[in-house]
Design a protein around this motif. Structure first.
Motif, PDB file in Angstrom:
ATOM      1  N   LEU B  97       0.821  -1.202   0.000  1.00  0.00           N
ATOM      2  CA  LEU B  97       0.000   0.000   0.000  1.00  0.00           C
ATOM      3  C   LEU B  97       0.853   1.249   0.000  1.00  0.00           C
ATOM      4  O   LEU B  97       0.600   2.207  -0.701  1.00  0.00           O
ATOM      5  CB  LEU B  97      -0.905   0.002   1.236  1.00  0.00           C
ATOM      6  CG  LEU B  97      -1.947   1.126   1.292  1.00  0.00           C
ATOM      7  CD1 LEU B  97      -2.888   1.026   0.115  1.00  0.00           C
ATOM      8  CD2 LEU B  97      -2.707   1.071   2.585  1.00  0.00           C
ATOM      9  N   ARG B  98       1.900   1.209   0.811  1.00  0.00           N
ATOM     10  CA  ARG B  98       2.730   2.391   0.933  1.00  0.00           C
ATOM     11  C   ARG B  98       3.704   2.437  -0.211  1.00  0.00           C
ATOM     12  O   ARG B  98       4.366   1.461  -0.516  1.00  0.00           O
ATOM     13  CB  ARG B  98       3.486   2.367   2.264  1.00  0.00           C
ATOM     14  CG  ARG B  98       2.561   2.574   3.427  1.00  0.00           C
ATOM     15  CD  ARG B  98       2.096   4.014   3.479  1.00  0.00           C
ATOM     16  NE  ARG B  98       3.193   4.918   3.678  1.00  0.00           N
ATOM     17  CZ  ARG B  98       3.312   6.077   3.029  1.00  0.00           C
ATOM     18  NH1 ARG B  98       2.417   6.463   2.170  1.00  0.00           N
ATOM     19  NH2 ARG B  98       4.339   6.862   3.264  1.00  0.00           N
ATOM     20  N   GLY B  99       3.799   3.580  -0.830  1.00  0.00           N
ATOM     21  CA  GLY B  99       4.678   3.710  -1.969  1.00  0.00           C
ATOM     22  C   GLY B  99       6.135   3.595  -1.582  1.00  0.00           C
ATOM     23  O   GLY B  99       6.556   4.060  -0.539  1.00  0.00           O
ATOM     24  N   SER B 100       6.867   2.955  -2.407  1.00  0.00           N
ATOM     25  CA  SER B 100       8.312   2.888  -2.220  1.00  0.00           C
ATOM     26  C   SER B 100       8.919   2.578  -3.571  1.00  0.00           C
ATOM     27  O   SER B 100       8.244   2.079  -4.455  1.00  0.00           O
ATOM     28  CB  SER B 100       8.683   1.813  -1.200  1.00  0.00           C
ATOM     29  OG  SER B 100       8.316   0.538  -1.687  1.00  0.00           O
ATOM     30  N   SER B 101      10.153   2.889  -3.691  1.00  0.00           N
ATOM     31  CA  SER B 101      10.792   2.602  -4.966  1.00  0.00           C
ATOM     32  C   SER B 101      10.704   1.116  -5.264  1.00  0.00           C
ATOM     33  O   SER B 101      11.019   0.282  -4.439  1.00  0.00           O
ATOM     34  CB  SER B 101      12.262   3.025  -4.903  1.00  0.00           C
ATOM     35  OG  SER B 101      12.335   4.424  -4.805  1.00  0.00           O
ATOM     36  N   ASN B 103       7.905  -0.363  -5.760  1.00  0.00           N
ATOM     37  CA  ASN B 103       6.513  -0.757  -5.552  1.00  0.00           C
ATOM     38  C   ASN B 103       5.643   0.085  -6.456  1.00  0.00           C
ATOM     39  O   ASN B 103       5.042   1.059  -6.041  1.00  0.00           O
ATOM     40  CB  ASN B 103       6.101  -0.550  -4.101  1.00  0.00           C
ATOM     41  CG  ASN B 103       4.607  -0.768  -3.922  1.00  0.00           C
ATOM     42  OD1 ASN B 103       4.017  -1.625  -4.563  1.00  0.00           O
ATOM     43  ND2 ASN B 103       3.992   0.024  -3.069  1.00  0.00           N
ATOM     44  N   THR B 104       5.624  -0.287  -7.691  1.00  0.00           N
ATOM     45  CA  THR B 104       4.886   0.500  -8.670  1.00  0.00           C
ATOM     46  C   THR B 104       3.405   0.136  -8.625  1.00  0.00           C
ATOM     47  O   THR B 104       3.046  -1.009  -8.376  1.00  0.00           O
ATOM     48  CB  THR B 104       5.442   0.204 -10.068  1.00  0.00           C
ATOM     49  OG1 THR B 104       6.823   0.476 -10.063  1.00  0.00           O
ATOM     50  CG2 THR B 104       4.760   1.039 -11.119  1.00  0.00           C
ATOM     51  N   ILE B 105       2.578   1.121  -8.869  1.00  0.00           N
ATOM     52  CA  ILE B 105       1.159   0.858  -9.093  1.00  0.00           C
ATOM     53  C   ILE B 105       0.978   0.650 -10.585  1.00  0.00           C
ATOM     54  O   ILE B 105       1.323   1.514 -11.386  1.00  0.00           O
ATOM     55  CB  ILE B 105       0.288   2.017  -8.591  1.00  0.00           C
ATOM     56  CG1 ILE B 105       0.400   2.118  -7.071  1.00  0.00           C
ATOM     57  CG2 ILE B 105      -1.158   1.813  -9.004  1.00  0.00           C
ATOM     58  CD1 ILE B 105      -0.439   3.212  -6.465  1.00  0.00           C
TER      59      ILE B 105
END
Lengths: 110, 116
Positions: B97-101, B103-105
């Protein structure tokens, strides 16, 4: 919540020149930002992202700059090509939700 | 790689009709989202899901319903279509859920819906 806006709705660039697309955000708690490219008739595609503990990140022909003091980020595209013509969105995340700006339409002139 | 697949691509509905937009992803992502995009605007979150059996409202949930019976599928239901629901709908998914490098949507190709 987060409010994200782009400075210019359209940008016309000569092929081979560098492009700069700007974006402002309102929520100081936003700690993650993404730039997306959306071609006509398609969904947004991830370009590059940056966390708030960084002020610059580089990818292939693209650079994202983050200025937390003025809550501003930009996307720089080097040597713009015809295939770069698209709508570009910035998105900011605070908490669970990504908030998107309205988009800048980039047109590359031959 | 299929990624996120949405159907239908285009649909015209009459006011008051109901329909379901289908979305499936094959990346084993926990998180799935439905966005709508109005002309000249950014994407607005309708609903999201953090896993099978769990859904929650986004910014603009009124007029829509979702379900998440499996990890792969996240259908969006319009019960009584209204002209204000004319829009492009995007389904998306991500690993966390939390964005991080990294972790693309990932977005689907979009569904163009017109209510007349």
């Amino acid at each position: 919540g987060e409010s994200v806006g782009l400075h210019l709705p359209t940008l016309s660039v000569q092929e081979g020149d560098n492009s700069i697309i700007n974006c402002a955000y309102s929520n100081s708690a936003s700690d993650y930002f993404i730039w997306y490219k959306q071609e006509s008739g398609k969904g947004p595609q991830f370009i590059i992202d940056i966390r708030s503990n960084m002020d610059k990140r580089q990818g292939q022909r693209v650079t994202v700059l983050l200025n937390k003091t003025v809550k501003h980020l930009s996307l720089q595209i080097a040597a713009t090509q015809p295939g770069d013509s698209a709508v570009y969105f910035c998105a900011g995340q605070g908490g669970y939700k990504l908030s998107f700006g309205a988009g800048t339409t980039v047109t590359v002139r031959a | 790689n299929a990624g996120v697949t949405q159907t239908p691509k285009f649909r015209i509905l009459k006011i008051g009709q109901s329909m379901t937009l289908q979305c499936t992803q094959d990346m084993n992502h926990n998180y799935m989202y439905w966005y709508r995009q109005d002309p000249g605007m950014g994407l607005k979150l309708i609903y999201y899901s953090v896993g099978a059996g769990i859904t929650d409202k986004g910014e603009v949930p009124n007029g829509y319903n979702v379900s998440r019976s499996t990890t792969e599928d996240f259908p969006l239901r319009l019960e009584l279509a209204a002209p204000s629901q004319t829009s492009v709908y995007f389904c998306a998914s991500s690993l966390t859920l939390r964005g991080s490098s990294g972790n693309t949507i990932y977005f689907g190709e979009g569904s163009w819906l017109t209510v007349v």
